[in-house]
Design a protein around this motif. Structure first.
Motif, PDB file in Angstrom:
ATOM      1  N   ARG A 259       0.857  -1.180   0.000  1.00  0.00           N
ATOM      2  CA  ARG A 259       0.000   0.000   0.000  1.00  0.00           C
ATOM      3  C   ARG A 259       0.893   1.230   0.000  1.00  0.00           C
ATOM      4  NH1 ARG A 259      -2.320  -0.473   6.226  1.00  0.00           N
ATOM      5  NH2 ARG A 259      -0.306  -0.171   7.285  1.00  0.00           N
ATOM      6  N   LEU A 260       0.325   2.347  -0.462  1.00  0.00           N
ATOM      7  CA  LEU A 260       1.034   3.611  -0.453  1.00  0.00           C
ATOM      8  C   LEU A 260       0.430   4.483   0.632  1.00  0.00           C
ATOM      9  CD1 LEU A 260       1.320   4.273  -4.292  1.00  0.00           C
ATOM     10  CD2 LEU A 260       3.187   3.664  -2.746  1.00  0.00           C
ATOM     11  N   VAL A 261       1.262   4.940   1.538  1.00  0.00           N
ATOM     12  CA  VAL A 261       0.824   5.801   2.637  1.00  0.00           C
ATOM     13  C   VAL A 261       1.628   7.094   2.565  1.00  0.00           C
ATOM     14  CG1 VAL A 261       0.554   6.043   5.131  1.00  0.00           C
ATOM     15  CG2 VAL A 261       0.288   3.790   4.058  1.00  0.00           C
ATOM     16  N   ASP A 262       0.940   8.184   2.233  1.00  0.00           N
ATOM     17  CA  ASP A 262       1.610   9.484   2.070  1.00  0.00           C
ATOM     18  C   ASP A 262       2.790   9.381   1.103  1.00  0.00           C
ATOM     19  OD1 ASP A 262      -0.149  10.644   3.902  1.00  0.00           O
ATOM     20  OD2 ASP A 262       1.127  10.114   5.600  1.00  0.00           O
ATOM     21  N   GLY A 263       2.581   8.608   0.024  1.00  0.00           N
ATOM     22  CA  GLY A 263       3.595   8.482  -0.999  1.00  0.00           C
ATOM     23  C   GLY A 263       4.694   7.481  -0.718  1.00  0.00           C
ATOM     24  N   ARG A 264       4.652   6.851   0.446  1.00  0.00           N
ATOM     25  CA  ARG A 264       5.673   5.859   0.813  1.00  0.00           C
ATOM     26  C   ARG A 264       5.105   4.451   0.633  1.00  0.00           C
ATOM     27  NH1 ARG A 264       9.674   8.703   3.889  1.00  0.00           N
ATOM     28  NH2 ARG A 264      10.650   6.728   4.485  1.00  0.00           N
ATOM     29  N   LEU A 265       5.921   3.583   0.091  1.00  0.00           N
ATOM     30  CA  LEU A 265       5.496   2.211  -0.144  1.00  0.00           C
ATOM     31  C   LEU A 265       5.666   1.377   1.120  1.00  0.00           C
ATOM     32  CD1 LEU A 265       4.622  -0.097  -2.067  1.00  0.00           C
ATOM     33  CD2 LEU A 265       7.052  -0.424  -2.588  1.00  0.00           C
ATOM     34  N   GLU A 266       4.606   0.691   1.507  1.00  0.00           N
ATOM     35  CA  GLU A 266       4.662  -0.289   2.590  1.00  0.00           C
ATOM     36  C   GLU A 266       4.372  -1.658   1.989  1.00  0.00           C
ATOM     37  OE1 GLU A 266       2.187   0.551   5.905  1.00  0.00           O
ATOM     38  OE2 GLU A 266       3.003   2.560   6.246  1.00  0.00           O
ATOM     39  N   VAL A 267       5.306  -2.582   2.131  1.00  0.00           N
ATOM     40  CA  VAL A 267       5.125  -3.942   1.619  1.00  0.00           C
ATOM     41  C   VAL A 267       4.492  -4.774   2.727  1.00  0.00           C
ATOM     42  CG1 VAL A 267       6.254  -5.965   0.652  1.00  0.00           C
ATOM     43  CG2 VAL A 267       7.092  -3.677   0.081  1.00  0.00           C
ATOM     44  N   LEU A 268       3.340  -5.364   2.423  1.00  0.00           N
ATOM     45  CA  LEU A 268       2.553  -6.066   3.436  1.00  0.00           C
ATOM     46  C   LEU A 268       2.783  -7.562   3.449  1.00  0.00           C
ATOM     47  CD1 LEU A 268      -0.800  -4.138   2.885  1.00  0.00           C
ATOM     48  CD2 LEU A 268       1.001  -3.661   4.565  1.00  0.00           C
ATOM     49  N   GLY A 269       3.461  -8.079   2.453  1.00  0.00           N
ATOM     50  CA  GLY A 269       3.703  -9.520   2.399  1.00  0.00           C
ATOM     51  C   GLY A 269       3.536 -10.039   0.989  1.00  0.00           C
ATOM     52  N   ARG A 270       3.694 -11.329   0.845  1.00  0.00           N
ATOM     53  CA  ARG A 270       3.553 -11.957  -0.459  1.00  0.00           C
ATOM     54  C   ARG A 270       2.086 -12.098  -0.839  1.00  0.00           C
ATOM     55  NH1 ARG A 270       7.394 -12.343  -3.955  1.00  0.00           N
ATOM     56  NH2 ARG A 270       6.490 -14.262  -4.758  1.00  0.00           N
ATOM     57  N   MET A 271       1.831 -12.056  -2.132  1.00  0.00           N
ATOM     58  CA  MET A 271       0.464 -12.268  -2.608  1.00  0.00           C
ATOM     59  C   MET A 271      -0.044 -13.648  -2.217  1.00  0.00           C
ATOM     60  SD  MET A 271      -0.663  -9.545  -4.206  1.00  0.00           S
ATOM     61  CE  MET A 271      -2.030 -10.171  -5.199  1.00  0.00           C
ATOM     62  N   ASP A 272       0.886 -14.593  -2.090  1.00  0.00           N
ATOM     63  CA  ASP A 272       0.484 -15.968  -1.793  1.00  0.00           C
ATOM     64  C   ASP A 272       0.669 -16.340  -0.329  1.00  0.00           C
ATOM     65  OD1 ASP A 272       3.217 -15.986  -1.714  1.00  0.00           O
ATOM     66  OD2 ASP A 272       3.489 -17.507  -3.267  1.00  0.00           O
ATOM     67  N   ASP A 273       0.814 -15.336   0.577  1.00  0.00           N
ATOM     68  CA  ASP A 273       1.044 -15.684   1.977  1.00  0.00           C
ATOM     69  C   ASP A 273      -0.255 -15.752   2.777  1.00  0.00           C
ATOM     70  OD1 ASP A 273       0.232 -13.133   2.662  1.00  0.00           O
ATOM     71  OD2 ASP A 273       2.057 -12.587   3.739  1.00  0.00           O
ATOM     72  N   VAL A 274      -1.398 -15.697   2.082  1.00  0.00           N
ATOM     73  CA  VAL A 274      -2.688 -15.716   2.763  1.00  0.00           C
ATOM     74  C   VAL A 274      -3.018 -17.137   3.227  1.00  0.00           C
ATOM     75  CG1 VAL A 274      -5.160 -15.354   2.476  1.00  0.00           C
ATOM     76  CG2 VAL A 274      -3.546 -13.718   1.518  1.00  0.00           C
ATOM     77  N   ILE A 275      -3.433 -17.253   4.481  1.00  0.00           N
ATOM     78  CA  ILE A 275      -3.822 -18.533   5.073  1.00  0.00           C
ATOM     79  C   ILE A 275      -5.337 -18.547   5.212  1.00  0.00           C
ATOM     80  CG2 ILE A 275      -3.607 -20.027   7.101  1.00  0.00           C
ATOM     81  CD1 ILE A 275      -0.900 -18.602   7.646  1.00  0.00           C
ATOM     82  N   ASN A 276      -5.975 -19.560   4.666  1.00  0.00           N
ATOM     83  CA  ASN A 276      -7.424 -19.710   4.754  1.00  0.00           C
ATOM     84  C   ASN A 276      -7.750 -20.680   5.877  1.00  0.00           C
ATOM     85  OD1 ASN A 276     -10.178 -20.131   4.362  1.00  0.00           O
ATOM     86  ND2 ASN A 276     -10.017 -19.940   2.140  1.00  0.00           N
ATOM     87  N   THR A 277      -8.157 -20.144   7.009  1.00  0.00           N
ATOM     88  CA  THR A 277      -8.414 -20.970   8.178  1.00  0.00           C
ATOM     89  C   THR A 277      -9.876 -20.836   8.588  1.00  0.00           C
ATOM     90  OG1 THR A 277      -7.796 -21.378  10.492  1.00  0.00           O
ATOM     91  CG2 THR A 277      -7.541 -19.112   9.692  1.00  0.00           C
ATOM     92  N   GLY A 278     -10.613 -21.918   8.466  1.00  0.00           N
ATOM     93  CA  GLY A 278     -12.033 -21.902   8.810  1.00  0.00           C
ATOM     94  C   GLY A 278     -12.837 -20.962   7.942  1.00  0.00           C
ATOM     95  N   GLY A 279     -12.394 -20.759   6.702  1.00  0.00           N
ATOM     96  CA  GLY A 279     -13.108 -19.878   5.791  1.00  0.00           C
ATOM     97  C   GLY A 279     -12.731 -18.418   5.914  1.00  0.00           C
ATOM     98  N   VAL A 280     -11.818 -18.083   6.846  1.00  0.00           N
ATOM     99  CA  VAL A 280     -11.367 -16.709   7.034  1.00  0.00           C
ATOM    100  C   VAL A 280      -9.939 -16.596   6.510  1.00  0.00           C
ATOM    101  CG1 VAL A 280     -10.927 -14.866   8.684  1.00  0.00           C
ATOM    102  CG2 VAL A 280     -12.831 -16.447   9.060  1.00  0.00           C
TER     103      VAL A 280
END
Length: 374
Positions: A259-280
């Motif tokens: 995401r970009l916050v006040d023009g600065r890039l913040e890297v939140l993680g890999r696109m594939d790092d999402v864990i699907n646990t109990g449908g969440v």
């Protein structure tokens, strides 16, 4: 294509890169024991036009690929880096040169006409770092490290830490720089500059959230980080399909969320790092950021483990700082910040996390480690 094995002479590699920057044969730097990766580069096949360096990597997926970098891209990265740091400087090469972070140290010194002193062959040790740093003359003086190396310098103290303090800037790359590591650097008086980039961007192209001159960062609709500018590679070795999929209309589609916050890039993680646990769906990187802020945690890696009831469960491998923190405290911190679904159902304290490349945590190795601990 000119193959240069990193266990050979440093001068051989530096001369080969210098010739490639001036229009000579493309260089393929290789580490000892990487014959399979070398073969995957098909060295007998003609090299793609405009290529000065091929960085062979297995990436996060384990699939070998060769990143094609032009002399213009390498020079653009080196010039923009020196401009951001405050001027052309003399360098200590402290990371392996078969990776882009190490190779770019050599390129920077060549473009600027300054010295580049390599660490002697062998494992990274603070005393060896101090000895090599003493040989870097002139001013300003720079080096580039991965977080693991910097942590070892802090832990050891003494001459290695004093050497780190002596540099005008220490670029930190290859893996995310935690808030705790930033605090240790500030307390120790080491000027670090966290960087974000990869082989496809000729090394770091975003310094402490701000793109280098000429580089642009945008966020796609799905949250993916997009990068553009003169530092981009022009494709992958013998993979026009992957090139067309990844380099689109002048933009490199990274595998990272941000995401970009006040023009600065913040890297939140890999696109594939999402864990699907109990449908969440929960982000492994978000959980790791919470754990990094907990007392008694030096580092962590969060993965999803198969589970017949939940689909996946959240599992955290944690390196403690001194005495291991209480697991209920870690879970409470995650619950308060990231929600109940993100709470690790399994927590294992370990002495070290498996690494790949120049210092990135090997998530596949962490999964294997959990299976072995079951």
């Amino acid at each position: 294509m000119r193959e240069v094995w990193i266990d050979g002479s440093f001068d051989e590699l530096r001369n080969a890169v210098a010739e490639a920057l001036d229009g000579g044969a493309a260089v393929l730097p290789l580490a000892p024991g990487s014959s399979a990766l070398r073969d995957a580069m098909s060295p007998s096949e003609p090299v793609e036009s405009g290529t000065a360096v091929i960085i062979a990597t297995s990436g996060s997926t384990g699939e070998p690929k060769g990143v094609l970098l032009s002399a213009d891209a390498l020079r653009a990265s080196a010039t923009a880096t020196h401009r951001r740091l405050g001027g052309a400087g003399h360098w200590l090469l402290a990371t392996p040169a078969q990776y882009i972070g190490g190779l770019q140290v050599i390129v920077r010194s060549l473009v600027a006409g300054t010295t580049c002193v390599p660490l002697p062959p062998g494992p990274f040790r603070p005393e060896r770092f101090a000895e090599a740093a003493a040989l870097v003359g002139g001013s300003p003086r720079y080096t580039a490290l991965v977080p693991t190396q910097l942590t070892r310098l802090f832990d050891a103290g003494g001459a290695g830490l004093e050497a780190a303090r002596s540099f005008d800037a220490v670029i930190i790359g290859a893996a995310a720089t935690s808030g705790a590591l930033r605090e240790r650097a500030a307390e120790a008086g080491v000027r670090i500059i966290p960087s974000y980039g990869m082989s496809e961007t000729a090394s770091g192209c975003v310094y402490d959230g701000v793109p280098l001159d000429g580089v642009r960062a945008e966020i796609a609709g799905d949250g993916r980080v997009l990068l553009s500018g003169p530092v981009l590679a022009h494709g992958y070795r013998l993979r026009p399909d992957l090139t067309a999929e990844t380099f689109v209309d002048g933009w490199f589609r990274t595998g990272d969320r941000g995401r970009l916050v006040d023009g600065r890039l913040e890297v939140l993680g890999r696109m594939d790092d999402v864990i699907n646990t109990g449908g969440v769906k929960v982000s492994a990187a978000a959980i790791e950021r919470v754990l990094a802020g907990c007392p008694g945690v030096r580092d962590s890696c969060v993965v999803g483990l198969p589970d017949p009831e939940w689909g996946e469960i959240v599992a955290a491998a944690v390196i403690p700082e001194g005495d291991a923190p209480a697991v209920p405290d870690l879970r409470a911190a995650v619950r308060a910040t990231a929600g109940a679904a993100a709470v690790p159902k399994r927590v294992e304290f370990v002495d070290a996390l498996p690494l790949r490349g120049p210092g990135k945590i090997d998530r596949a190795g962490v999964l294997k480690m959990f299976n072995q601990l079951s």
